[in-house]
Design an enzyme around this catalytic site. Sequence first.
Site, PDB file in Angstrom:
ATOM      1  CB  SER A  66      49.995  12.222  34.324  1.00 52.14           C
ATOM      2  OG  SER A  66      48.908  11.628  33.642  1.00 52.14           O
TER       3      SER A  66
ATOM      4  CB  SER B   8      48.726  11.056  30.376  1.00 53.15           C
ATOM      5  OG  SER B   8      49.124  12.520  30.751  1.00 53.15           O
TER       6      SER B   8
ATOM      7  CE  LYS C  97      47.285   8.760  35.407  1.00 51.35           C
ATOM      8  NZ  LYS C  97      47.023   9.546  34.109  1.00 51.35           N
TER       9      LYS C  97
END
EC number: 6.3.5.7
Length: 492
Positions: A154, A178, A79
């Site tokens: 997210s 998330s 990420k």
Amino acid sequence: MTDLHRLSIRELSEGLAGAKFSSRELTEHYLKRIAKIDAQVQSYVTVTAEQALAQADAADAAIKAGNATALTGVPIAHKDIFCTQGIKTTAGSKMLDNFISPYDATVVAKGKAAGLVTLGKVNMDEFAMGSTSESSYFGATKNPWALDHVPGGSSGGSAAAVAADLAPFSTGTDTGGSIRQPASFCGLTGLKPTYGRVSRFGMIAYASSLDQGGPIARSAEDCAYLMNVMAGHDAKDSTSVEKDVDDYVANLNGTSVKGLRIGIPKQYFNVHGLDADVKARVEESLKKLEEMGATLVEIDLNMTEAYVPTYYLIAPAEASSNLSRFDGVRYGYRCEEPKDIMDLYKRSRSEGFGKEVQQRILIGTYALSAGYYDAYYVKAQKVRRLIQQDFLKAFESVDVIAAPSAPTTAYRIGANLSPVEMYLGDIYTIAVNLAGLPAINAPVGFDKDSLPVGLQLIGNYWSESQLLSVVHQYQQATDWHTKRAAIAEENA
């Protein structure tokens, strides 16, 4: 070999160790798939092909020399919130579009030490603020199951990359769901560990008392392999807990589902907005666990209505504080030709931050301001303790707590939900972060539009092994985690 992307982490590990294929071949296979498919999915912000191939060659040498770990040579996506030395780290924001980190986050460094091969950095909601991955400065990531739908957020890029078979597994972060919500939207397994289990050093902060890193993969077994690398104390992170780390892979059959007491909160299944298909699939999965020997126990979680207002005072307040460092002075975006220092601050921040981030900073600054700190922020922290106590009381009579991971399946891109509608979609996930508990999402079927549905299991502190074990056994008895989106079936 054209089907390397269909192999589990265990199969990749055994194939590399047995010289059935090399890490270079495996890495090239994934890089070709990214080049072919990712234009449709938009999961990657940065692809690090040259570095990945160099790491793959080093992994092959280590395997040949007998110096390999279980994951040496296995590719991974990170990420884009984890700092990576010499590689752009953006947090999905214009503010950091030009930021190249001078160091590795602990999670990244541990991955390198284990021999993992970094394919690149994947997209996310800006500064991890969002539930759709639409707020990214680099454009919206698409859900591989339906390209006109969001992958969640997210960690939407992390989930989309794995669901499209553009990485075997990925790191994610979870501040209010998330990891779990994108895993649910994309038909994957995702674990949010206990707060303090995984180092936050080098992870760009959103809300420091809520943020936690974890794995996103196809199965609990795959997640366990990555947890063996990610978990552990880190002296560089003051919130990291000094506690022995389990061997999550070895413990996959360590918890018997027979006799497991699963708490079913009455309040969770009567939430306004809970989709009928989501409720039905979750109830079917619980019935399956009951058939496997678990006992379903109805429980009360009386603080449910306080989750959203409490979270959306604490998280923005911490974001307001954390994001004050992005001022156009030291690093990151800087406005052109500022007239004076105030102009520099104002324009750098208003031009560098997107709408959602600005909105949360303003809410947080208001909650922390002199006249409202006691009325809002302090009160929210007191309610947070009550939410934690509510869970701890429940765990006196049950082993895990079951819930949907999200009240609906994936939204359409551009659905333009109001901020309140979007925040209410976090009802099942945010309390886990407020209490610091571990929780996992497991895919349990599809809605009428063939979009994935996720079951969430919440555990007591430090029960990651138990959660992974229960989901692993459920996945031995079902095949939802093996289902693939049509785009994932495309061969490079």
